[in-house]
Design a protein around this motif. Structure first.
Motif, mmCIF file in Angstrom:
data_model
loop_
_atom_site.group_PDB
_atom_site.id
_atom_site.type_symbol
_atom_site.label_atom_id
_atom_site.label_comp_id
_atom_site.label_asym_id
_atom_site.label_seq_id
_atom_site.Cartn_x
_atom_site.Cartn_y
_atom_site.Cartn_z
ATOM 1 N N PRO A 8 22.209 -10.003 -70.726
ATOM 2 C CA PRO A 8 20.972 -10.036 -70.519
ATOM 3 C C PRO A 8 20.543 -11.640 -70.285
ATOM 4 C CG PRO A 8 21.155 -9.883 -72.945
ATOM 5 C CD PRO A 8 22.661 -9.484 -72.160
ATOM 6 N N ARG A 9 21.663 -12.493 -70.186
ATOM 7 C CA ARG A 9 21.373 -14.014 -69.969
ATOM 8 C C ARG A 9 21.727 -14.167 -68.526
ATOM 9 N NH1 ARG A 9 24.746 -15.030 -74.989
ATOM 10 N NH2 ARG A 9 25.887 -13.887 -73.564
ATOM 11 N N ALA A 10 22.302 -13.193 -67.690
ATOM 12 C CA ALA A 10 22.664 -13.353 -66.514
ATOM 13 C C ALA A 10 22.546 -11.890 -65.614
ATOM 14 C CB ALA A 10 23.993 -13.667 -66.176
ATOM 15 N N LEU A 11 21.437 -11.530 -65.794
ATOM 16 C CA LEU A 11 20.717 -10.102 -65.389
ATOM 17 C C LEU A 11 20.733 -10.160 -63.861
ATOM 18 C CD1 LEU A 11 19.580 -7.377 -65.612
ATOM 19 C CD2 LEU A 11 17.489 -8.463 -65.616
ATOM 20 N N ASP A 12 21.620 -9.208 -63.059
ATOM 21 C CA ASP A 12 21.546 -8.939 -61.479
ATOM 22 C C ASP A 12 20.395 -8.123 -61.331
ATOM 23 O OD1 ASP A 12 21.846 -8.392 -59.021
ATOM 24 O OD2 ASP A 12 23.661 -6.778 -59.498
ATOM 25 N N LEU A 13 19.191 -8.784 -61.148
ATOM 26 C CA LEU A 13 18.098 -8.050 -61.111
ATOM 27 C C LEU A 13 17.860 -7.365 -59.791
ATOM 28 C CD1 LEU A 13 15.038 -7.666 -62.225
ATOM 29 C CD2 LEU A 13 14.191 -9.771 -60.904
ATOM 30 N N PRO A 14 18.304 -7.736 -58.679
ATOM 31 C CA PRO A 14 18.055 -7.027 -57.602
ATOM 32 C C PRO A 14 19.004 -5.737 -57.742
ATOM 33 C CG PRO A 14 18.533 -9.214 -56.714
ATOM 34 C CD PRO A 14 18.608 -9.248 -58.517
ATOM 35 N N GLY A 15 20.082 -5.926 -58.286
ATOM 36 C CA GLY A 15 20.917 -4.708 -58.683
ATOM 37 C C GLY A 15 20.350 -3.516 -59.537
ATOM 38 N N LEU A 16 19.808 -4.352 -60.411
ATOM 39 C CA LEU A 16 18.873 -3.466 -61.475
ATOM 40 C C LEU A 16 17.886 -2.787 -60.516
ATOM 41 C CD1 LEU A 16 18.741 -2.932 -64.741
ATOM 42 C CD2 LEU A 16 16.796 -4.485 -64.482
ATOM 43 N N CYS A 17 17.115 -3.323 -59.814
ATOM 44 C CA CYS A 17 16.059 -2.631 -59.215
ATOM 45 C C CYS A 17 16.505 -1.837 -58.296
ATOM 46 C CB CYS A 17 15.190 -3.747 -58.374
ATOM 47 S SG CYS A 17 14.286 -4.851 -59.527
ATOM 48 N N ARG A 122 20.667 -14.671 -60.637
ATOM 49 C CA ARG A 122 20.900 -14.254 -62.087
ATOM 50 C C ARG A 122 19.638 -14.584 -62.961
ATOM 51 N NH1 ARG A 122 24.567 -10.181 -61.736
ATOM 52 N NH2 ARG A 122 26.423 -10.841 -60.740
ATOM 53 N N LEU A 123 19.024 -13.662 -63.553
ATOM 54 C CA LEU A 123 18.032 -13.917 -64.238
ATOM 55 C C LEU A 123 18.216 -13.942 -65.752
ATOM 56 C CD1 LEU A 123 14.652 -13.939 -64.739
ATOM 57 C CD2 LEU A 123 14.677 -11.572 -64.994
ATOM 58 N N ASN A 124 17.691 -15.105 -66.497
ATOM 59 C CA ASN A 124 18.112 -15.229 -68.037
ATOM 60 C C ASN A 124 16.927 -14.370 -68.651
ATOM 61 O OD1 ASN A 124 18.420 -15.663 -70.654
ATOM 62 N ND2 ASN A 124 19.189 -17.584 -70.245
ATOM 63 N N LEU A 125 16.998 -13.115 -68.834
ATOM 64 C CA LEU A 125 16.112 -11.943 -69.507
ATOM 65 C C LEU A 125 15.586 -12.588 -70.916
ATOM 66 C CD1 LEU A 125 14.361 -9.483 -68.934
ATOM 67 C CD2 LEU A 125 16.268 -8.180 -69.897
ATOM 68 N N LEU A 126 16.815 -13.346 -71.576
ATOM 69 C CA LEU A 126 16.403 -13.477 -72.938
ATOM 70 C C LEU A 126 15.317 -14.771 -72.787
ATOM 71 C CD1 LEU A 126 19.656 -13.191 -74.914
ATOM 72 C CD2 LEU A 126 17.878 -11.532 -74.546
ATOM 73 N N GLU A 127 15.505 -15.671 -71.872
ATOM 74 C CA GLU A 127 14.583 -16.977 -71.754
ATOM 75 C C GLU A 127 13.181 -16.243 -71.628
ATOM 76 O OE1 GLU A 127 15.503 -19.896 -68.830
ATOM 77 O OE2 GLU A 127 17.071 -20.474 -70.265
ATOM 78 N N LEU A 128 13.052 -15.283 -70.502
ATOM 79 C CA LEU A 128 11.759 -14.773 -69.974
ATOM 80 C C LEU A 128 11.335 -14.245 -71.239
ATOM 81 C CD1 LEU A 128 9.760 -14.201 -67.927
ATOM 82 C CD2 LEU A 128 11.142 -11.876 -67.463
ATOM 83 N N LEU A 129 12.059 -13.437 -72.004
ATOM 84 C CA LEU A 129 11.559 -12.769 -73.295
ATOM 85 C C LEU A 129 11.080 -13.667 -74.298
ATOM 86 C CD1 LEU A 129 11.439 -10.149 -75.278
ATOM 87 C CD2 LEU A 129 13.648 -10.772 -75.774
ATOM 88 N N GLU A 130 11.703 -14.862 -74.532
ATOM 89 C CA GLU A 130 11.198 -15.727 -75.287
ATOM 90 C C GLU A 130 9.772 -16.491 -74.825
ATOM 91 O OE1 GLU A 130 12.648 -19.800 -77.627
ATOM 92 O OE2 GLU A 130 13.936 -19.219 -75.647
#
Length: 186
Positions: A8-17, A122-130
């Protein structure tokens, strides 16, 4: 071919989407230093979160990248009425649109109600969550009903001053300057 483990600290957002899948997990509140600084006591719990990526089709254009983030947590705050600890439930339910650059994000942010962020490799999802948990904290946390009555100083009563003297007329000083006796003072 075996897929890499999800980070979750290096989320491949385009791949997830592109896949249109959902990911979820738990994040320790103690590992979120900015959130921890806003709490009244050390948080020993975790935030349960889930994120779903999607590509939304656009007529005549490239699909838009979106992320739906949901989270819940229980955090220790200080009641602003009684100053005691308060365990508060916070919840996040946000949708983010991701765009290619800062200029486009700024333009779209002014034009629409959507939350617009710049797409990074790469999106840091945990930072966005915080960030979102901090924004979800109440401005003035307080109990519905405080567990203990508020302490009152011993020399103050609910009725007001204990003196038998009447309160001075607030206009007496002004009247003295003008050389007249104010009404209600005799």
């Amino acid at each position: 071919m075996r897929e890499k483990p999800f980070d979750p600290r290096a989320l491949d957002l385009p791949g997830l989407c592109r896949k249109g899948v959902s990911v979820s997990g738990q994040a320790a509140l103690a590992a979120m230093p900015r959130l921890a600084a806003a709490l009244a006591a050390p948080a020993d719990g975790a935030a349960a979160w889930s994120a779903q990526g999607e590509l939304r089709p656009v007529t005549g254009g490239t699909p838009e990248t979106w992320l739906h983030l949901e989270a819940t947590a229980r955090v220790p705050l200080q009641c602003q009425r009684c100053l005691q600890l308060l365990s508060e439930a916070v919840a996040v339910d946000r949708r983010f649109r991701f765009v290619a650059g800062e200029d486009e994000a700024a333009r779209l942010d002014e034009e629409s109600e959507d939350d617009v962020l710049v797409l990074q490799p790469r999106l840091n999802l945990l930072e966005l969550l915080e960030d979102e948990l901090i924004l979800a904290l109440p401005l003035v946390p307080r109990h519905e009903v405080c567990p203990q009555p508020l302490p009152m100083p011993a020399d103050v009563s609910v009725e007001g001053p204990a003196d038998d003297e009447p309160a001075p007329n607030p206009f007496a000083a002004l009247a003295a300057l003008r050389g007249r006796t104010p009404r209600g003072d005799g």
